[in-house]
Design an enzyme around this catalytic site. Structure first.
Site, PDB file in Angstrom:
ATOM      1  N   HIS A 229      -6.665  -2.070   4.659  1.00  0.00           N
ATOM      2  CA  HIS A 229      -6.918  -2.304   6.096  1.00  0.00           C
ATOM      3  C   HIS A 229      -7.338  -3.771   6.238  1.00  0.00           C
ATOM      4  CE1 HIS A 229      -7.956  -1.660  10.162  1.00  0.00           C
ATOM      5  NE2 HIS A 229      -9.036  -0.919  10.060  1.00  0.00           N
TER       6      HIS A 229
ATOM      7  N   HIS B 123       3.439  -1.823   7.766  1.00  0.00           N
ATOM      8  CA  HIS B 123       2.478  -1.308   8.721  1.00  0.00           C
ATOM      9  C   HIS B 123       2.806   0.146   9.022  1.00  0.00           C
ATOM     10  CE1 HIS B 123      -0.121  -1.099  12.232  1.00  0.00           C
ATOM     11  NE2 HIS B 123      -0.700  -2.166  11.739  1.00  0.00           N
TER      12      HIS B 123
ATOM     13  N   ASP C 176      -2.096  -9.715   8.824  1.00  0.00           N
ATOM     14  CA  ASP C 176      -2.905 -10.257   7.729  1.00  0.00           C
ATOM     15  C   ASP C 176      -2.184 -11.299   6.892  1.00  0.00           C
ATOM     16  OD1 ASP C 176      -5.233  -8.833   8.222  1.00  0.00           O
ATOM     17  OD2 ASP C 176      -4.368  -7.041   7.334  1.00  0.00           O
TER      18      ASP C 176
HETATM   19  N1  CMC Z   1       4.733  -4.189  -0.354  1.00  0.00           N
HETATM   20  C1  CMC Z   1       5.660  -3.526  -1.030  1.00  0.00           C
HETATM   21  N2  CMC Z   1       6.134  -2.320  -0.664  1.00  0.00           N
HETATM   22  C2  CMC Z   1       5.617  -1.770   0.437  1.00  0.00           C
HETATM   23  C3  CMC Z   1       4.631  -2.403   1.197  1.00  0.00           C
HETATM   24  C4  CMC Z   1       4.185  -3.656   0.775  1.00  0.00           C
HETATM   25  N3  CMC Z   1       3.235  -4.316   1.438  1.00  0.00           N
HETATM   26  N4  CMC Z   1       4.289  -1.618   2.229  1.00  0.00           N
HETATM   27  C5  CMC Z   1       5.024  -0.522   2.120  1.00  0.00           C
HETATM   28  N5  CMC Z   1       5.824  -0.597   1.035  1.00  0.00           N
HETATM   29  C6  CMC Z   1       6.787   0.405   0.559  1.00  0.00           C
HETATM   30  C7  CMC Z   1       6.035   1.487  -0.220  1.00  0.00           C
HETATM   31  O1  CMC Z   1       5.945   1.169  -1.594  1.00  0.00           O
HETATM   32  C8  CMC Z   1       6.896   2.700   0.047  1.00  0.00           C
HETATM   33  O2  CMC Z   1       8.048   2.613  -0.770  1.00  0.00           O
HETATM   34  P1  CMC Z   1       8.799   3.944  -1.301  1.00  0.00           P
HETATM   35  O3  CMC Z   1       9.406   4.537  -0.083  1.00  0.00           O
HETATM   36  O4  CMC Z   1       9.775   3.392  -2.275  1.00  0.00           O
HETATM   37  O5  CMC Z   1       7.735   4.797  -1.920  1.00  0.00           O
HETATM   38  C9  CMC Z   1       7.346   2.483   1.488  1.00  0.00           C
HETATM   39  O6  CMC Z   1       7.330   1.076   1.699  1.00  0.00           O
HETATM   40  C10 CMC Z   1       6.425   3.149   2.496  1.00  0.00           C
HETATM   41  O7  CMC Z   1       5.104   2.703   2.217  1.00  0.00           O
HETATM   42  P2  CMC Z   1       3.749   3.475   2.603  1.00  0.00           P
HETATM   43  O8  CMC Z   1       2.622   2.814   1.916  1.00  0.00           O
HETATM   44  O9  CMC Z   1       3.915   4.939   2.435  1.00  0.00           O
HETATM   45  O10 CMC Z   1       3.756   3.200   4.138  1.00  0.00           O
HETATM   46  P3  CMC Z   1       2.546   3.289   5.105  1.00  0.00           P
HETATM   47  O11 CMC Z   1       3.070   3.669   6.427  1.00  0.00           O
HETATM   48  O12 CMC Z   1       1.423   4.095   4.565  1.00  0.00           O
HETATM   49  O13 CMC Z   1       2.176   1.734   5.083  1.00  0.00           O
HETATM   50  C11 CMC Z   1       0.441   0.196   4.739  1.00  0.00           C
HETATM   51  C12 CMC Z   1       1.183   1.108   5.694  1.00  0.00           C
HETATM   52  C13 CMC Z   1      -0.191  -0.889   5.606  1.00  0.00           C
HETATM   53  C14 CMC Z   1      -0.669   1.022   4.059  1.00  0.00           C
HETATM   54  C15 CMC Z   1       1.372  -0.421   3.672  1.00  0.00           C
HETATM   55  O14 CMC Z   1       2.457  -1.069   4.260  1.00  0.00           O
HETATM   56  C16 CMC Z   1       0.602  -1.347   2.747  1.00  0.00           C
HETATM   57  O15 CMC Z   1      -0.077  -0.889   1.824  1.00  0.00           O
HETATM   58  N6  CMC Z   1       0.667  -2.707   3.017  1.00  0.00           N
HETATM   59  C17 CMC Z   1      -0.094  -3.645   2.249  1.00  0.00           C
HETATM   60  C18 CMC Z   1      -1.521  -3.699   2.771  1.00  0.00           C
HETATM   61  C19 CMC Z   1      -1.622  -4.421   4.083  1.00  0.00           C
HETATM   62  O16 CMC Z   1      -1.018  -5.457   4.303  1.00  0.00           O
HETATM   63  N7  CMC Z   1      -2.459  -3.843   4.963  1.00  0.00           N
HETATM   64  C20 CMC Z   1      -2.723  -4.406   6.276  1.00  0.00           C
HETATM   65  C21 CMC Z   1      -2.130  -3.600   7.359  1.00  0.00           C
HETATM   66  S1  CMC Z   1      -2.069  -4.443   8.937  1.00  0.00           S
HETATM   67  C22 CMC Z   1      -3.694  -4.579   9.382  1.00  0.00           C
HETATM   68  C23 CMC Z   1      -4.202  -3.374  10.062  1.00  0.00           C
HETATM   69  O17 CMC Z   1      -3.726  -3.067  11.189  1.00  0.00           O
HETATM   70  O18 CMC Z   1      -5.095  -2.738   9.466  1.00  0.00           O
END
Ligand code: CMC
Length: 383
Positions: free
Chosen positions: A225, A264, A318
């Site tokens: 986050h 996201h 971010d």
């Molecule tokens: N780098 C590489 N791969 C990614 C990333 C990333 N930053 N984000 C998502 N993916 C891939 C993930 O590995 C998965 O791949 P697969 O389908 O092969 O398993 C797919 O995309 C879906 O990912 P997820 O984590 O299940 O998706 P989510 O909806 O839970 O993602 C997230 C949201 C923010 C947790 C994730 O994108 C992430 O961990 N990003 C990095 C951390 C980050 O930048 N966080 C700040 C978010 S914005 C600020 C806020 O509003 O809080």
């Protein structure tokens, strides 16, 4: 045997679950729009102050001149704290992350407020205003303590300017104020994110606003986050130069590592906040004459979009905020407290809104364990 008397609907991480109604803000993840009370974020970021936006989030309309003056008076009525808290912040920043100091600082202020055992709407609002009024000084003091300096007290009434003055001990330039104020406006509210939800869960128990903000800070601290901006910058510094981006990012993705600052839960297109901050990151690179970090970031963005754009993974807020804060002179460890300096508006507004028609948050979990009954074995007889 598995329990059978359960509703079988279950969404991991509550994904897609609607947990509340709101009139405060709308994240349009399909079209890449962020709206506060009907206004596009781009226009607010261009033309507003942080106080106007906070007023809008809290009270549903933009303030006129006299509303704004009254609001600022309320925020500034009791906007400082004594040196004892600064000593606590110094202790907290010695070994741990500044977010721990912020969490402790808010909790400490709650402990000093005689009204913090009240839960009626007027008391909650007055606690929120009091806490927000102290927030620029609190985060600035954490910055000072973390960097080994004494606290500075300024009488500046503007939220953004006071924070910058008390952080650096000098008057910020107009450009610095504009950039930082924009960053605050862009981070002020963002739907039912983890920290906002945490604040609402706390307030739904009729706890107090300090406790709600403490819960929110605890959730914002994590790298999935609010902590992502700090880690995004660390990665950019490790990559070091645009020419290394393809190789390093490629290797990380092969190892299934996440690239912080991308992806996201709601936006499946370019985050509108990242677009605005990218512009400022570029301006700051020109302004400071240090463009390597920005060029590396642009290259990482290209690589990521070419590899993961089809999956809906783009830069989020971010990714470029870290470059902006670093260029303004902040240590990366301060990035998440700065996020809180802004998001407190959303926590406050949404917690108050929720209290108008409060219902205790109390979801269920799906029990996957044994339902037994297993025969109890006394401690002395267990193997
Ligand atoms: N780098 C590489 N791969 C990614 C990333 C990333 N930053 N984000 C998502 N993916 C891939 C993930 O590995 C998965 O791949 P697969 O389908 O092969 O398993 C797919 O995309 C879906 O990912 P997820 O984590 O299940 O998706 P989510 O909806 O839970 O993602 C997230 C949201 C923010 C947790 C994730 O994108 C992430 O961990 N990003 C990095 C951390 C980050 O930048 N966080 C700040 C978010 S914005 C600020 C806020 O509003 O809080």
């Amino acid at each position: 045997m598995i329990a059978s008397n359960q509703n079988t609907e279950f969404a991991r991480g509550l994904e897609g679950v609607v947990a509340a109604e709101t009139r405060i803000g709308f994240v349009d993840g399909i079209n890449g729009r962020l709206v506060y009370r009907g206004y596009n974020i781009e226009e607010l970021a261009e033309s507003s102050t942080f106080e106007e936006v906070t007023y809008l989030l809290l009270y549903g309309k933009l303030p006129n001149k006299s509303d704004l003056a009254n609001f600022k008076n309320k925020l500034n009525a009791d906007n400082h704290f004594d040196d004892k808290l600064f000593r606590v912040l110094q202790d907290c920043t010695k070994g741990s992350h500044p977010m721990s100091a912020l969490r402790t600082g808010v909790s400490y202020l709650g402990g000093l407020d005689k009204n913090s055992n009240k839960s009626d709407l007027a008391s909650q609002e007055s606690m929120g205003l009091k806490l927000m009024g102290k927030f620029p000084s609190l985060v600035a003091a954490i910055n000072r303590a973390y960097s080994g300096h004494e606290m500075i007290k300024s009488n500046e009434p503007d939220y953004t300017v006071r924070f910058l003055e008390e952080s650096f001990g000098k008057k910020p330039s107009e450009f610095e104020v504009k950039v930082f104020r924009t960053a605050l406006i862009l981070h002020a509210d963002h739907g039912m994110n983890a920290s906002t939800f945490a604040s609402m869960v706390a307030i739904s128990t009729l706890s107090d606003m300090y406790s709600a903000v403490t819960a929110a800070i605890s959730s914002l601290k994590g790298p999935l986050h609010g902590g992502a901006n700090e880690q995004a910058l660390e990665l950019l510094e490790r990559i070091g130069s645009a020419k290394n981006a393809d190789k390093i990012v490629g290797e990380m993705l092969e190892k299934k590592e996440k690239i912080m600052g991308f992806g996201h839960r709601v936006y499946k297109v370019y985050d509108p906040r990242a677009k605005i901050l990218k512009g400022y990151a570029k301006d700051l690179a020109k302004h400071t004459g240090k463009s390597e970090l920005f060029e590396t970031a642009e290259e990482v963005e290209k690589v990521m979009i070419s590899k993961l754009g089809t999956k809906g993974i783009f830069p989020n807020v971010d990714f470029y905020s870290g470059i902006v804060y670093k260029s303004l002179g902040f240590d990366p460890k301060l990035f998440t407290p700065i996020f809180a300096l802004s998001r407190i508006s959303g926590w406050f507004a949404r917690s108050l809104e929720y209290l108008h028609d409060n219902r205790l948050f109390r979801p269920r979990s799906m029990y996957k364990g044994e339902v037994g009954p297993i025969k109890y074995v006394p401690l002395e007889d267990r193997k």
